[in-house]
Design a protein around this motif. Sequence first.
Motif, PDB file in Angstrom:
ATOM      1  N   ASP A 164       0.806  -1.220   0.000  1.00  0.00           N
ATOM      2  CA  ASP A 164       0.000   0.000   0.000  1.00  0.00           C
ATOM      3  C   ASP A 164       0.835   1.265   0.000  1.00  0.00           C
ATOM      4  OD1 ASP A 164       0.996  -0.150   2.557  1.00  0.00           O
ATOM      5  OD2 ASP A 164      -0.938   0.086   3.575  1.00  0.00           O
ATOM      6  N   SER A 184      -0.874   6.377  -7.043  1.00  0.00           N
ATOM      7  CA  SER A 184      -1.204   4.953  -7.023  1.00  0.00           C
ATOM      8  C   SER A 184      -0.236   4.204  -6.123  1.00  0.00           C
ATOM      9  CB  SER A 184      -1.138   4.356  -8.429  1.00  0.00           C
ATOM     10  OG  SER A 184      -2.152   4.866  -9.251  1.00  0.00           O
ATOM     11  N   GLN A 188      -2.065  -1.371  -6.374  1.00  0.00           N
ATOM     12  CA  GLN A 188      -3.001  -0.865  -7.377  1.00  0.00           C
ATOM     13  C   GLN A 188      -2.378  -0.867  -8.767  1.00  0.00           C
ATOM     14  OE1 GLN A 188      -3.754   2.957  -5.608  1.00  0.00           O
ATOM     15  NE2 GLN A 188      -5.736   2.333  -4.783  1.00  0.00           N
ATOM     16  N   THR A 189      -1.147  -0.398  -8.858  1.00  0.00           N
ATOM     17  CA  THR A 189      -0.470  -0.325 -10.145  1.00  0.00           C
ATOM     18  C   THR A 189      -0.320  -1.706 -10.770  1.00  0.00           C
ATOM     19  OG1 THR A 189       0.708   1.736  -9.673  1.00  0.00           O
ATOM     20  CG2 THR A 189       1.751   0.234 -11.224  1.00  0.00           C
ATOM     21  N   ASN A 192      -3.873  -3.128 -11.844  1.00  0.00           N
ATOM     22  CA  ASN A 192      -4.369  -2.545 -13.086  1.00  0.00           C
ATOM     23  C   ASN A 192      -3.658  -3.143 -14.298  1.00  0.00           C
ATOM     24  OD1 ASN A 192      -6.457  -0.381 -12.767  1.00  0.00           O
ATOM     25  ND2 ASN A 192      -4.987   0.402 -11.287  1.00  0.00           N
ATOM     26  N   ALA A 317      -7.769   5.716 -12.407  1.00  0.00           N
ATOM     27  CA  ALA A 317      -8.186   4.306 -12.483  1.00  0.00           C
ATOM     28  C   ALA A 317      -7.834   3.818 -13.885  1.00  0.00           C
ATOM     29  CB  ALA A 317      -9.675   4.164 -12.217  1.00  0.00           C
ATOM     30  N   ASN A 359      -8.700  -0.623  -7.052  1.00  0.00           N
ATOM     31  CA  ASN A 359      -7.649  -0.136  -7.947  1.00  0.00           C
ATOM     32  C   ASN A 359      -7.821   1.330  -8.334  1.00  0.00           C
ATOM     33  OD1 ASN A 359      -6.623  -2.729  -7.858  1.00  0.00           O
ATOM     34  ND2 ASN A 359      -7.710  -3.369  -9.702  1.00  0.00           N
TER      35      ASN A 359
END
Length: 509
Positions: A164, A184, A188-189, A192, A317, A359
């Motif tokens: 995180d 991000s 998340q990166t 995605n 996003a 994400n």
Amino acid sequence: MSRTIAGALRGAAEQYADRTAVVDGDLRISYGELHERVRDVARALLAEGIEKGDRIAICAPNGHEWIEAALGAAYIGAVLVPVNTRYTGPEIVDLLVRTRSRAFVVAGPFLGVDRLDLVVDTAGGLPGDIVAVFRLPDWNEVPARGAHVTDAELDGAAAAVAPDAPSDIFFTSGTSGRSKGAVSTHAQTLANAANWAELVGVTDADRYLIASPFFHIFGYKAGILAALQHGAAIYPAQTFDVVRTFELIQRERISILPGVPTVHQMMLDHPARADYDLSSLRAATTGAATIPVVLIERMRDELRYDRVLTAYGLSEAPVVTMCREDDAPEVIATTSGRAVRDMEVRVADDGEILVRGPNVIAEYFEDPAATAKAFGADGWFHTGDAGSMDEAGNLRITDRIKDMFTNGGFNVYPAEIEQVIARIPGVSESAVVGVPEPRLGEVGKAFVVLTAGRELTEEAVIEHCREFLAGFKVPRSVEFVSELPRNATGKVLKRVLRGEPDPAAGEKR
């Protein structure tokens, strides 16, 4: 699957050690070698005093150096700040200062401009927070700069990075004209990138030509990191030339080639296409502009792609919706597909597209006001785009609430241009809209109201914009008007400037 970028790279190095990771001209780098080169960059950053959370700006064209620098920063928890190579001196300095970047990775002369000189000339020296500069012409000196950093120190820094933790900040302008930094995390990166790669079907047998700039969210996340997580070979392209692309596809057996519609149209229409063996192509994604159904059909029938997909995403996003492999050409051309894994999408009563999921970014960089404005109390992110959704869940983008338009695949935000024009002596107000252009999709047109008694030429306005804005943002034409059309509340009616009919009159837009 790893949830930090360092972990993803280590996993790739172990699983695909001898497979080709990057082909940059005559240089071929295996995944095992890429891991070691990235560790060299990470050591050099540590040696310069860079710590977890420090921002590292990169202003360079696509190449192995960009990949190594970005992954090297992420390896030790530093935060990537990509900088558009087309930016002017003031635009680059603004990002360096706002992010308080501690290190600057910068190309030598590229497209006739040395961006380090540009920054120094603009700021009167390096911005005060920068402690280290890495120039691409001196890239072979990187290992020596961190030679005294031990493996234990490096591994300790990498181990301290949590999923995180912030991994990158991609800046995107809003309607106010003030750019916002979408922050991000590592998790998340990677997620995605994984969602995009899953629907495209990326494997370790693929050879992936990345023509999108790495400083663009697509080039980095759906490009570098999507390939990395599946062991595909990355082919960076600094510029797009049709014949060179044909030669590369034939010689290297390129299998994946995403690009804006213009890229595929140029390939289809080039008279030399039949002279090259393009049979290795199997997957492409396209978007960033209205897509004719016939283009999708020709990409499948003439370029012989097995998968041609369109998608919808934004800096906050990156992958929201995507078409699927078996969708009809009409669906692929006229919609952006359905929500990807872990993403929710709905259209509000006023037509705005809202998205929610793990994400989506949690914040804009040091901008709590913009963050609070973008997110509703229920966690839905307000995209600022308007759309509709069919019964199958396919999303159709129907309007641009933010007035953004697309020039050659690059997003252009009129408010930013309008603020630059406002600094011209004699300008009372202005409004910028996108107008159709066959090759680039859309280009800017400025409508300018002058103060009484003042004179100004179209050339003077354009030249002023060139001084402060990247080339793709500069208006191609200027029209001087006595006043701007407004509604009852005083808002400028840009649809009128674009020549669109009045929806209130019952006419079809």
